[in-house]
Design an enzyme around this catalytic site. Structure first.
Site, short mmCIF file in Angstrom:
data_model
loop_
_atom_site.label_atom_id
_atom_site.label_comp_id
_atom_site.label_asym_id
_atom_site.label_seq_id
_atom_site.Cartn_x
_atom_site.Cartn_y
_atom_site.Cartn_z
N CYS A 73 0.87 -1.17 0.00
CA CYS A 73 0.00 0.00 0.00
C CYS A 73 0.90 1.22 0.00
O CYS A 73 2.12 1.10 0.08
CB CYS A 73 -0.85 0.02 1.26
SG CYS A 73 -1.77 -1.51 1.50
N ARG B 155 0.83 2.48 -6.17
CA ARG B 155 1.18 1.43 -5.21
C ARG B 155 -0.03 0.57 -4.83
O ARG B 155 0.12 -0.54 -4.30
CB ARG B 155 1.71 2.03 -3.89
CG ARG B 155 2.96 2.79 -4.00
CD ARG B 155 4.16 1.97 -3.73
NE ARG B 155 4.09 1.11 -2.58
CZ ARG B 155 4.96 0.14 -2.34
NH1 ARG B 155 5.93 -0.08 -3.17
NH2 ARG B 155 4.85 -0.60 -1.28
N TRP C 7 -3.93 -1.57 -1.22
CA TRP C 7 -3.91 -2.73 -2.10
C TRP C 7 -4.26 -3.88 -1.17
O TRP C 7 -3.43 -4.33 -0.38
CB TRP C 7 -2.53 -2.90 -2.72
CG TRP C 7 -2.41 -4.14 -3.54
CD1 TRP C 7 -1.91 -5.34 -3.14
CD2 TRP C 7 -2.78 -4.32 -4.89
NE1 TRP C 7 -1.96 -6.24 -4.17
CE2 TRP C 7 -2.49 -5.65 -5.26
CE3 TRP C 7 -3.34 -3.47 -5.85
CZ2 TRP C 7 -2.74 -6.15 -6.53
CZ3 TRP C 7 -3.59 -3.97 -7.12
CH2 TRP C 7 -3.28 -5.30 -7.44
N ASN D 261 1.29 -0.31 6.09
CA ASN D 261 1.67 -1.00 4.86
C ASN D 261 2.38 -2.28 5.30
O ASN D 261 3.34 -2.21 6.05
CB ASN D 261 2.62 -0.11 4.05
CG ASN D 261 3.17 -0.82 2.82
OD1 ASN D 261 2.52 -1.72 2.27
ND2 ASN D 261 4.35 -0.42 2.40
N GLY D 262 1.91 -3.45 4.87
CA GLY D 262 2.55 -4.71 5.25
C GLY D 262 1.52 -5.74 5.67
O GLY D 262 0.33 -5.60 5.38
N GLU E 116 6.87 -18.79 -22.05
CA GLU E 116 6.83 -17.49 -21.38
C GLU E 116 7.97 -16.58 -21.87
O GLU E 116 7.77 -15.38 -22.09
CB GLU E 116 6.89 -17.69 -19.85
CG GLU E 116 7.24 -16.47 -19.01
CD GLU E 116 6.24 -15.31 -19.07
OE1 GLU E 116 5.21 -15.43 -19.74
OE2 GLU E 116 6.52 -14.26 -18.46
N LYS F 53 7.24 -13.03 -23.71
CA LYS F 53 7.70 -11.76 -23.15
C LYS F 53 8.50 -10.95 -24.15
O LYS F 53 8.32 -9.74 -24.26
CB LYS F 53 8.54 -12.06 -21.90
CG LYS F 53 8.49 -11.02 -20.86
CD LYS F 53 7.40 -11.19 -19.80
CE LYS F 53 6.00 -11.32 -20.34
NZ LYS F 53 5.08 -11.81 -19.31
N GLU G 164 6.22 -9.47 -26.73
CA GLU G 164 5.37 -8.43 -26.15
C GLU G 164 6.10 -7.09 -25.99
O GLU G 164 5.54 -6.04 -26.30
CB GLU G 164 4.91 -8.93 -24.77
CG GLU G 164 3.81 -8.16 -24.13
CD GLU G 164 3.36 -8.80 -22.81
OE1 GLU G 164 4.05 -9.72 -22.29
OE2 GLU G 164 2.34 -8.37 -22.29
N HIS H 41 11.03 -32.47 -35.75
CA HIS H 41 9.87 -32.77 -36.61
C HIS H 41 9.53 -31.60 -37.53
O HIS H 41 8.67 -31.72 -38.39
CB HIS H 41 8.66 -33.12 -35.75
CG HIS H 41 8.87 -34.37 -34.95
ND1 HIS H 41 8.95 -35.61 -35.53
CD2 HIS H 41 9.07 -34.56 -33.63
CE1 HIS H 41 9.16 -36.53 -34.58
NE2 HIS H 41 9.25 -35.90 -33.42
N LYS I 146 -3.24 -3.95 -20.17
CA LYS I 146 -2.87 -4.70 -18.96
C LYS I 146 -3.93 -5.75 -18.64
O LYS I 146 -3.63 -6.86 -18.28
CB LYS I 146 -2.69 -3.72 -17.79
CG LYS I 146 -2.32 -4.38 -16.47
CD LYS I 146 -0.91 -4.95 -16.53
CE LYS I 146 -0.51 -5.72 -15.31
NZ LYS I 146 0.58 -6.68 -15.61
C1 AGP Z 1 1.52 -10.96 -19.96
O1 AGP Z 1 2.77 -10.39 -20.04
C2 AGP Z 1 0.48 -10.36 -20.78
N1 AGP Z 1 0.28 -8.97 -20.53
C3 AGP Z 1 -0.82 -11.16 -20.92
O2 AGP Z 1 -0.50 -12.30 -21.65
C4 AGP Z 1 -1.56 -11.55 -19.62
O3 AGP Z 1 -0.80 -12.49 -18.91
C5 AGP Z 1 -2.94 -12.13 -19.95
O4 AGP Z 1 -3.71 -11.14 -20.58
C6 AGP Z 1 -3.68 -12.67 -18.74
O5 AGP Z 1 -3.90 -11.68 -17.77
P1 AGP Z 1 -4.40 -12.04 -16.31
O6 AGP Z 1 -3.28 -12.79 -15.63
O7 AGP Z 1 -4.69 -10.72 -15.67
O8 AGP Z 1 -5.61 -12.89 -16.45
#
Ligand code: AGP
Length: 606
Positions: A2, A27, A78, A104-105, A479, A483, A486, A502, A601
């Site tokens: 927080c 935060r 938070w 906070n904590g 992953e 990344k 992205e 293959h 996001k």
């Molecule tokens: C991850 O780097 C991405 N921004 C995206 O793939 C994300 O993980 C996905 O949209 C799922 O989001 P969530 O974990 O909030 O469900």
């Protein structure tokens, strides 16, 4: 996770506090509140609201309270304990409305303390762990606030930074920290205390960082710390301060990965019993004992955590487990028996595809669980039970620390379900013990950030990349590729290493590098064969290998080392260099890292 602020000085209007609080909204942003001492009425007034700081502002505008006063304390929340409600927002107070406090904590032993205080007659008005601090201080208060705080904190276990004021000891703020940041910002006419420099930076650059267990007493014209400390001059801009001095939220969040592991396991490991305690599952413990199969559902980065979970749950809990992404499972008509549990994994808890799959499963009448970061999100409200990952706010669009929180939570869930079945005490103890070592191991990997940055600069101009792995590290290959696509916009594919021959080997040549996840585990020899297949076709290889493995240097062009841990936990470490590599590649290419183009996001549309 927080943001907290306290102010004492010449300014008599709480607006200066609200402005400081706004700079902490990154935060935590699910609730906000303020309390101030009004000398005319000799009362502490308090306003707090669920939602953004705008809601608090509205409440202030609509209230008839006298906004003049000093000192004042503020909080942006938070949630970690208790839902997102006005009652659970900070500040909290004691029975007599004398002590007001922001925190906070996490207070680990709050349950025990709360039960004891209730028996002594204290009345609680929230579900938070924080409120016990107010009542404990009340119990010890005899007119001097700092003395009461010192006595109360002797009974507390956990992490905290707190800011406290008392109606019956006015004209001062008492503040203290333990394993949670706290600093003073000082100038000629006022003193601020805050969890974050961003709250104070527009008023002063003179900062004094407090150390653990240092109690500070602030008065309008002076402050007193139990030991003398020099102040330092910081030269961050307010923007940089929100990022804790890091150039991007993504880097800040990667650097918080060790702390994320600590937060996820805090108070949950039972080393002697070779087990874990997951509060959110207590109510359905018996139902979980009966389940015969698990369906994991998630999207994007969370889906790679789910894939790691699939390996963990089958190998160690002995439960048949199947994974699918949210956007597929709801349309492919899976065969669902009643004794299945469906587990939904999401950072935000608001991903439309995951939620749609959750609703489908609920309609079929099966048990639903959530592994979620954001408290009070739709996923947490609609699942039957769940576990919070406690990763704190994640601001960068690219999910990094939240992914680590998901992996750690899945490992704990595996121990919990495994110990309900055939997992031996010895195995349970071994996993729990290795989990407790992970924060230190993760810190060690982060120290190699400068070398990873050099590698990112070396490889940044290649147009394609493969990431390969087997078993637990296959999802980490996915992953890693996810990344870098992205944030650096480089085409990458995460592959099962055994599948290369293959098809994908066809593309390998000296212009096509591969990142090979090859820790010393049960599939190491197989990985070496795959790497040799790439080298035989002049491909470049960066290996992620276990410390001490010198042999790998004969097979790879570059090596990044990670410390040794249990095979099932290697993904938690092996992904860290991949997060750094993606980040530094994006930096080298000058990309808009925290807000990649075309992405959001939280994906709340289908
Ligand atoms: C991850 O780097 C991405 N921004 C995206 O793939 C994300 O993980 C996905 O949209 C799922 O989001 P969530 O974990 O909030 O469900």
């Amino acid at each position: 996770m927080c943001g907290i602020v306290g102010y004492i000085g010449k300014n008599q209007n709480i607006r200066v506090g609200i402005e400081a609080l706004r700079r902490l909204e990154y935060r935590g942003y699910d609730s906000a509140g303020v309390a101030w001492y009004n000398p005319e009425k000799r009362e502490i007034f308090c306003l707090k609201k669920a939602g953004r700081i705008d809601n608090l502002e509205k409440a202030i505008l609509e209230s008839n309270l006298d906004l003049n006063g000093n000192p004042f304390i503020l909080h942006t929340r938070w949630a970690t304990h208790g839902g997102v409600t006005d009652e659970n927002a900070h500040p909290h107070w004691d029975c007599k409305k004398n002590i007001f406090l922001v925190h906070n904590g996490i207070i680990e032993n709050y349950k025990k303390l709360k039960d004891g205080l209730i028996k002594e007659g204290h009345k609680f008005s929230s579900e938070t762990d924080t409120e016990v601090l107010c009542h404990l201080i009340e119990k010890h208060f005899q007119g001097n606030l700092e003395e009461a705080v010192i006595k109360a904190l002797r009974e507390v276990r956990g992490t905290y930074s707190i800011i406290v004021i008392a109606k019956e000891d006015p004209g001062k703020i008492v503040s203290v920290r333990l394993s949670s940041p706290l600093l003073l910002g000082v100038n000629q006419k006022e003193v601020f205390v805050s969890s974050d420099p961003s709250a104070v930076i527009t008023h002063t650059r003179q900062i004094i960082n407090l150390d653990d267990n240092e109690i500070v007493v602030l008065k309008p014209d002076n402050f007193h710390i139990l030991k003398e400390k020099p102040s330092i001059q910081i030269d961050w801009t307010p923007e940089e301060a929100q990022k804790g001095g890091y150039s991007h939220f993504m880097l800040k969040e990667i650097m918080e990965e060790p702390e994320t592991i600590e937060n996820a396991i805090r108070g949950r490991l039972l080393p002697e019993e070779g087990n874990v305690k997951l509060g959110g599952l207590i109510s359905i413990e018996d139902k979980l004992r009966e389940i015969k199969k698990i369906n994991l559902v998630a999207c994007g980065t969370a889906s790679f955590a789910a894939r790691v979970g699939e390996y963990m749950l089958e190998e160690y809990a002995g439960i048949p487990t199947e994974f699918d992404v949210g956007s597929e499972i709801r349309y492919r008509k899976p065969v669902i028996d009643k004794d299945i549990a469906a587990i939904f994994i999401s950072q935000s808890g608001e991903t439309a595809d995951t939620l749609a799959a959750l609703r489908e499963m609920k309609e079929k009448g099966i048990l639903t669980l959530g592994i979620t970061n954001v408290i009070g999100s739709t996923q947490t409200r609609e699942t039957d039970a769940g576990v919070y990952t406690r990763s704190g706010p994640e601001i960068a669009v690219a999910s990094t620390k939240a992914f680590i929180g998901q992996l750690v939570t899945l490992a704990m869930l595996t121990v919990f379900l495994g110990r309900q079945r055939d997992m031996s005490l010895v195995t349970g103890k071994r996993i729990v013990s290795e989990l407790s070592k992970l924060p230190e191991l993760a810190k060690k990997i982060l120290k190699s950030a400068p070398e990873i940055q050099k590698l990112a600069e070396k490889y940044k101009d290649y147009k394609n990349l493969y990431y390969i792995g087997r078993k637990y590290n296959y999802p980490i290959a996915r992953e890693g590729a996810h990344k870098i696509k992205e944030v650096a916009y480089i085409h990458a594919e995460g592959l099962r290493a055994g599948e290369l021959k293959h098809c994908e080997l066809a593309l390998i040549d000296e212009k096509f590098p591969t990142i090979a996840l090859c820790p010393s585990d049960s599939v190491y020899e197989k990985m070496i064969s795959n790497i040799q297949q790439i080298k035989a076709r002049n491909g470049l290889v960066i290996a992620i290998a276990t410390e001490g493995n010198e042999e790998i240097k004969k097979n790879a062009d570059d090596v990044i080392y990670i410390p040794k841990t249990l095979e099932m936990l290697t993904p938690i470490l092996s992904v860290i260099p991949l997060h750094l590599f993606a980040y530094y590649t994006a930096v080298a290419l000058g990309k808009d890292i925290d807000k990649p183009k075309n992405l959001a996001k939280s994906v709340t549309v289908e």
